[in-house]
Structure formats: C-alpha cells, structure tokens
Design an enzyme around this catalytic site. Structure first.
Site, PDB file in Angstrom:
ATOM      1  N   ASP A  29       0.867  -1.122  -0.064  1.00  0.00           N
ATOM      2  CA  ASP A  29      -0.031  -0.045  -0.085  1.00  0.00           C
ATOM      3  C   ASP A  29       0.891   1.169  -0.019  1.00  0.00           C
ATOM      4  OD1 ASP A  29      -1.685   2.256   0.855  1.00  0.00           O
ATOM      5  OD2 ASP A  29      -3.062   0.571   1.724  1.00  0.00           O
ATOM      6  N   HIS A  93     -10.722  -5.901  -1.919  1.00  0.00           N
ATOM      7  CA  HIS A  93      -9.224  -5.907  -1.657  1.00  0.00           C
ATOM      8  C   HIS A  93      -9.274  -6.100   0.057  1.00  0.00           C
ATOM      9  CE1 HIS A  93      -9.849  -1.667  -1.154  1.00  0.00           C
ATOM     10  NE2 HIS A  93      -9.078  -1.556  -0.430  1.00  0.00           N
ATOM     11  N   HIS A  95      -6.608  -5.861   3.121  1.00  0.00           N
ATOM     12  CA  HIS A  95      -5.352  -5.181   3.758  1.00  0.00           C
ATOM     13  C   HIS A  95      -4.770  -6.052   4.756  1.00  0.00           C
ATOM     14  CE1 HIS A  95      -6.411  -0.864   2.737  1.00  0.00           C
ATOM     15  NE2 HIS A  95      -7.570  -1.368   2.937  1.00  0.00           N
TER      16      HIS A  95
END
Length: 129
Positions: A29, A93, A95
């Site tokens: 990220d 998505h 994390h």
C-alpha cells in the site's frame, strides 16, 4: 473506467509487487498505516468483496494467507491484522497490516515511506515467500 488497482494489474501504474498469480496480486500500500502494509486483490475487478463468487473469494483469502507469514517474518510485529474497508477503491481488496498495537490499524494515520524503502520492504517480504 478501470479502478486504480486494475490499472496496476495491467501494468499501466507501477506497484511494489510482493506476489502474483494468474488470478491474484499482492503489493505494498503506497499510503501505509505501518511499514509492510500490503494489499491483496483479485485481478478481476469486482467492486465489493462479498460480490466475489465463492471460488474467487476463497482463492483471495487463501492467497492472503500465503502472503501473511512472509510479511510477519520481514517486518517485526506481534501479528498480521486483516482489514476489509472497501470504500477507498472500488475494487475488492484485503489489507494485511503488521501490528504491534491496535493503533497500527488506524487508517487515518498514513506513514511517509521513500521509494527506496518501499523497494527494500517489498524485496524483504518476497524473500520469505
């Protein structure tokens, strides 16, 4: 219009890639809460995680499960936190966040990381795959 993640998948936008298969991609990220904060996505663009068909959803979780131990070895932490927020990019998505405290999961705090440091972190995580 393609999401930023689809543009990363197509190679239009560069990323600090961790791992890739035909169906999934893991990359750092660029607005991390902590060093090693990794995103895991299906390459197929689907906006909402729970709209993925069962096979793609289960495959995404299996892929994330393979990436997490490498992050944990590369970035000193107590465990890898998992979060699904889904509002910031219209592409499903997950994390994966190295955690030493709950504060590490605060998405309002963004860490500044240099391109050199991103490259080093990505290489270190890849070395444990």
């Amino acid at each position: 219009m393609a999401s930023i993640f689809s543009r990363i998948v197509s190679g239009e936008i560069p990323a600090y890639k961790i791992a890739e298969t035909d169906d999934y991609l893991a990359f750092l990220d660029v607005f991390p809460t902590v060093k090693g904060h990794t995103l895991v996505i299906p390459k197929k663009e689907v906006d909402y995680l729970f709209d993925l068909d069962d096979e793609l959803y289960l495959g995404l979780m299996k892929f994330a499960k393979q990436i997490a131990p490498a992050i944990e070895k590369a970035v000193p932490c107590q465990r890898i936190g998992v979060a699904v927020v889904g509002l910031e990019v219209p592409h499903a998505h997950v994390h994966l966040i190295p955690m030493n405290s709950m504060a590490d999961m605060n998405f309002n705090n963004k860490l500044k990381v240099s391109p050199e440091e991103f490259s080093e972190i990505a290489a270190r995580i890849r070395s444990f795959l």
